[in-house]
Scaffold this motif. Sequence first.
Motif, PDB file in Angstrom:
ATOM      1  N   ARG A  20       0.388  -1.300   0.178  1.00  0.00           N
ATOM      2  CA  ARG A  20       0.226  -0.099  -0.133  1.00  0.00           C
ATOM      3  C   ARG A  20       1.074   1.471  -0.140  1.00  0.00           C
ATOM      4  NH1 ARG A  20      -3.908  -3.518   3.565  1.00  0.00           N
ATOM      5  NH2 ARG A  20      -2.432  -2.813   5.024  1.00  0.00           N
ATOM      6  N   LEU A  21       2.213   0.651   1.407  1.00  0.00           N
ATOM      7  CA  LEU A  21       3.219   2.034   1.124  1.00  0.00           C
ATOM      8  C   LEU A  21       3.585   3.333  -0.179  1.00  0.00           C
ATOM      9  CD1 LEU A  21       4.666   1.715   4.693  1.00  0.00           C
ATOM     10  CD2 LEU A  21       2.902   3.711   3.906  1.00  0.00           C
ATOM     11  N   ASP A  22       3.850   1.807  -1.432  1.00  0.00           N
ATOM     12  CA  ASP A  22       4.957   2.408  -2.719  1.00  0.00           C
ATOM     13  C   ASP A  22       4.003   2.475  -3.523  1.00  0.00           C
ATOM     14  OD1 ASP A  22       7.033   0.946  -4.429  1.00  0.00           O
ATOM     15  OD2 ASP A  22       6.069  -0.637  -5.034  1.00  0.00           O
ATOM     16  N   THR A  23       2.238   1.819  -3.107  1.00  0.00           N
ATOM     17  CA  THR A  23       1.249   2.320  -4.687  1.00  0.00           C
ATOM     18  C   THR A  23       1.222   3.958  -4.451  1.00  0.00           C
ATOM     19  OG1 THR A  23       0.840   0.577  -4.857  1.00  0.00           O
ATOM     20  CG2 THR A  23      -1.171   2.043  -5.363  1.00  0.00           C
ATOM     21  N   ARG A  24       1.196   4.337  -2.783  1.00  0.00           N
ATOM     22  CA  ARG A  24       0.300   5.797  -2.454  1.00  0.00           C
ATOM     23  C   ARG A  24       1.553   6.209  -2.420  1.00  0.00           C
ATOM     24  NH1 ARG A  24      -1.845   5.137   3.223  1.00  0.00           N
ATOM     25  NH2 ARG A  24      -3.011   7.621   3.366  1.00  0.00           N
ATOM     26  N   ILE A  25       2.784   6.617  -2.240  1.00  0.00           N
ATOM     27  CA  ILE A  25       4.013   6.958  -2.062  1.00  0.00           C
ATOM     28  C   ILE A  25       4.573   7.696  -3.726  1.00  0.00           C
ATOM     29  CG2 ILE A  25       5.806   7.162  -2.037  1.00  0.00           C
ATOM     30  CD1 ILE A  25       6.265   5.323   0.707  1.00  0.00           C
ATOM     31  N   GLY A  26       4.410   6.304  -4.348  1.00  0.00           N
ATOM     32  CA  GLY A  26       4.293   6.534  -6.126  1.00  0.00           C
ATOM     33  C   GLY A  26       3.479   7.777  -6.555  1.00  0.00           C
ATOM     34  N   GLN A  27       2.286   7.333  -5.484  1.00  0.00           N
ATOM     35  CA  GLN A  27       1.150   8.392  -6.702  1.00  0.00           C
ATOM     36  C   GLN A  27       1.384  10.059  -5.985  1.00  0.00           C
ATOM     37  OE1 GLN A  27      -2.310   6.865  -4.921  1.00  0.00           O
ATOM     38  NE2 GLN A  27      -2.500   5.065  -6.913  1.00  0.00           N
ATOM     39  N   VAL A  28       1.699  10.137  -5.203  1.00  0.00           N
ATOM     40  CA  VAL A  28       2.747  11.242  -5.157  1.00  0.00           C
ATOM     41  C   VAL A  28       3.669  11.935  -5.300  1.00  0.00           C
ATOM     42  CG1 VAL A  28       3.023  13.092  -2.687  1.00  0.00           C
ATOM     43  CG2 VAL A  28       1.161  11.048  -2.439  1.00  0.00           C
ATOM     44  N   PHE A  29       4.863  10.893  -5.842  1.00  0.00           N
ATOM     45  CA  PHE A  29       5.902  11.350  -6.295  1.00  0.00           C
ATOM     46  C   PHE A  29       5.460  11.605  -7.718  1.00  0.00           C
ATOM     47  CE2 PHE A  29       8.500  10.241  -3.114  1.00  0.00           C
ATOM     48  CZ  PHE A  29       9.070  10.713  -3.331  1.00  0.00           C
ATOM     49  N   ALA A  30       4.342  10.274  -7.838  1.00  0.00           N
ATOM     50  CA  ALA A  30       3.849  11.210  -9.617  1.00  0.00           C
ATOM     51  C   ALA A  30       2.894  12.959  -9.583  1.00  0.00           C
ATOM     52  CB  ALA A  30       3.064   9.928  -9.972  1.00  0.00           C
ATOM     53  N   ALA A  31       2.184  13.144  -8.651  1.00  0.00           N
ATOM     54  CA  ALA A  31       1.454  14.561  -8.894  1.00  0.00           C
ATOM     55  C   ALA A  31       2.528  15.418  -8.911  1.00  0.00           C
ATOM     56  CB  ALA A  31       0.641  14.013  -7.171  1.00  0.00           C
ATOM     57  N   ALA A  32       4.164  15.189  -7.629  1.00  0.00           N
ATOM     58  CA  ALA A  32       4.752  15.864  -8.116  1.00  0.00           C
ATOM     59  C   ALA A  32       5.509  16.508  -9.213  1.00  0.00           C
ATOM     60  CB  ALA A  32       5.634  15.608  -6.937  1.00  0.00           C
ATOM     61  N   ALA A  33       6.122  15.196 -10.207  1.00  0.00           N
ATOM     62  CA  ALA A  33       5.985  15.298 -11.087  1.00  0.00           C
ATOM     63  C   ALA A  33       5.350  15.828 -12.073  1.00  0.00           C
ATOM     64  CB  ALA A  33       6.656  13.793 -11.588  1.00  0.00           C
ATOM     65  N   VAL A  34       4.168  15.268 -12.185  1.00  0.00           N
ATOM     66  CA  VAL A  34       2.929  16.262 -13.269  1.00  0.00           C
ATOM     67  C   VAL A  34       3.545  17.472 -13.113  1.00  0.00           C
ATOM     68  CG1 VAL A  34       1.154  16.130 -13.524  1.00  0.00           C
ATOM     69  CG2 VAL A  34       1.397  14.215 -13.853  1.00  0.00           C
ATOM     70  N   ARG A  35       3.112  18.523 -11.491  1.00  0.00           N
ATOM     71  CA  ARG A  35       3.200  19.432 -11.487  1.00  0.00           C
ATOM     72  C   ARG A  35       4.663  20.404 -11.723  1.00  0.00           C
ATOM     73  NH1 ARG A  35       2.572  21.539  -5.140  1.00  0.00           N
ATOM     74  NH2 ARG A  35       3.041  23.648  -6.256  1.00  0.00           N
ATOM     75  N   ALA A  36       5.651  19.619 -11.507  1.00  0.00           N
ATOM     76  CA  ALA A  36       6.821  20.496 -12.219  1.00  0.00           C
ATOM     77  C   ALA A  36       6.853  20.465 -13.520  1.00  0.00           C
ATOM     78  CB  ALA A  36       8.307  19.472 -11.709  1.00  0.00           C
ATOM     79  N   ASP A  37       6.787  19.054 -14.414  1.00  0.00           N
ATOM     80  CA  ASP A  37       6.392  19.426 -15.989  1.00  0.00           C
ATOM     81  C   ASP A  37       5.669  20.548 -16.380  1.00  0.00           C
ATOM     82  OD1 ASP A  37       6.944  18.520 -18.275  1.00  0.00           O
ATOM     83  OD2 ASP A  37       5.215  16.974 -18.661  1.00  0.00           O
ATOM     84  N   ARG A  38       4.717  20.540 -15.854  1.00  0.00           N
ATOM     85  CA  ARG A  38       3.945  21.818 -16.179  1.00  0.00           C
ATOM     86  C   ARG A  38       4.060  23.153 -15.573  1.00  0.00           C
ATOM     87  NH1 ARG A  38      -0.416  20.219 -13.055  1.00  0.00           N
ATOM     88  NH2 ARG A  38      -0.751  21.640 -11.076  1.00  0.00           N
ATOM     89  N   GLU A  39       4.478  23.531 -14.369  1.00  0.00           N
ATOM     90  CA  GLU A  39       4.674  24.421 -13.903  1.00  0.00           C
ATOM     91  C   GLU A  39       6.152  25.410 -13.901  1.00  0.00           C
ATOM     92  OE1 GLU A  39       3.482  24.947  -9.578  1.00  0.00           O
ATOM     93  OE2 GLU A  39       2.132  23.641 -10.005  1.00  0.00           O
ATOM     94  N   LEU A  40       7.211  24.248 -14.533  1.00  0.00           N
ATOM     95  CA  LEU A  40       8.830  24.607 -14.325  1.00  0.00           C
ATOM     96  C   LEU A  40       8.577  24.072 -16.269  1.00  0.00           C
ATOM     97  CD1 LEU A  40       9.521  22.991 -11.785  1.00  0.00           C
ATOM     98  CD2 LEU A  40       8.656  25.766 -11.586  1.00  0.00           C
ATOM     99  N   CYS A  41       8.989  23.247 -16.817  1.00  0.00           N
ATOM    100  CA  CYS A  41       9.234  22.575 -17.588  1.00  0.00           C
ATOM    101  C   CYS A  41       8.477  23.323 -18.683  1.00  0.00           C
ATOM    102  CB  CYS A  41       9.665  21.269 -18.273  1.00  0.00           C
ATOM    103  SG  CYS A  41      10.639  20.878 -16.654  1.00  0.00           S
ATOM    104  N   ASP A  42       6.893  24.046 -18.950  1.00  0.00           N
ATOM    105  CA  ASP A  42       6.038  23.850 -19.693  1.00  0.00           C
ATOM    106  C   ASP A  42       5.529  23.176 -20.728  1.00  0.00           C
ATOM    107  OD1 ASP A  42       5.824  26.746 -19.692  1.00  0.00           O
ATOM    108  OD2 ASP A  42       7.948  26.997 -20.596  1.00  0.00           O
ATOM    109  N   GLY A  43       5.656  22.103 -20.163  1.00  0.00           N
ATOM    110  CA  GLY A  43       5.240  20.405 -20.569  1.00  0.00           C
ATOM    111  C   GLY A  43       6.058  19.578 -21.221  1.00  0.00           C
ATOM    112  N   GLU A  44       7.562  20.265 -21.211  1.00  0.00           N
ATOM    113  CA  GLU A  44       8.638  19.720 -21.737  1.00  0.00           C
ATOM    114  C   GLU A  44       9.065  19.015 -21.437  1.00  0.00           C
ATOM    115  OE1 GLU A  44       9.976  23.048 -24.414  1.00  0.00           O
ATOM    116  OE2 GLU A  44       7.962  23.118 -25.251  1.00  0.00           O
TER     117      GLU A  44
END
Length: 384
Positions: A65-89
């Motif tokens: 459960r922790l592996d999944t839930r932590i992975g999902q929070v890491f994924a959310a952080a990566a999506v934000r960083a791509d959108r806000e810092l890299c313009d999706g690139e």
Amino acid sequence: MRVIGLMSGTSYDAIDAAAAELSLADDSLVLKPLGMVSEPYDEELREALAAALPPGTCSLAEVCRLDTRIGQVFAAAAVRADRELCDGEAELVASHGQTVYHWVEGGTVHGTLQLGQPAWIAEATGLPVVADFRPRDIAAGGQGAPLVSLVDLLWLRGRPGTPVALNIGGIANLTAPDGTAFDTGPGCALIDAAASGFSGGRFAYDVDGAVAARGRVHEPLLRRLLAEPYYALPAPKTTGKELFHLGYLRDALAGFGTLRAEDVVATLTRLTAETVADAVRSVGGTEVIASGGGIRNPTLMGMLAQRLPGVAVRTSDELGLPSDAKEAYAFAALGFLTAHGLPGTDPVSTGARHASVLGSITPGRDGWRLPRSGARAPVRLVVA
């Protein structure tokens, strides 16, 4: 190449996502910081993670459960960083994951476990993900830590004197220019444990070092803590919350009667300052370049400066790397090296038999392709 580095340290309060433009130019690795976003763990997940860490126990079901839930929070952080810092690139994600256990016996590291399933990151971003950085170095006979030492070595090269890179997280570690690198001991781990324990969980850490500033160092307790055998071990060496946790602190307090919370926290803060200063002196450091959450504790940093007279103590911000995001940037750099088939370790730093290309790769939506062959390992890091 635009790379997002994801890092959550031993304080396990949030995931830092730092984006960087990385390239190879002649013999240099060039890193241009693009910024950082932070994605906090929610309280329920943080409590579940804290309960699973040593000295706590958990089932394989809870690990899943922790592996999944932590992975999902890491994924959310990566999506934000791509959108806000890299313009999706963004082109690559490098995820350190959340360390939950580092298996050390008799000074030898036998294994390590970082949770945060990278498939969730790849699915959410569509990008390839480099993760599980530490096991390859351990398989080659190394400590698997501190892995940021290679980036520190490239970064320090050419500075005058003997500059030392210091990170103060839950555990503190340093890197010297000759490749010597090791965990010095508890950075904020025991301070945080005391703050949480004395407050009944209301405070996760000593905010601004205010509790320590009100206390007085209890010298007998400090002497008992400094007698910990880990400090006398030769480098390379590594440790973690498997050793330095609330139960360890309770054992150390046994027989002293009732001590004021302020005095215990002041003593633990001095312990960190003493052990870090001893480590800096052991490598002949003439300059300390510090990063990590511990540098936001002015009481700790003041104690450290007092114990290093004549040694300049500054933050990595002064050299162009934001101190809060330095380790996330370092893992972005390590992921970039892996993508180019280049080693991400220095054997002197970790004690491994040889340098290794690090990590396991989870392909993105379009699969995985090495950028180009024939790249040479860089000898210095340039922060653009």
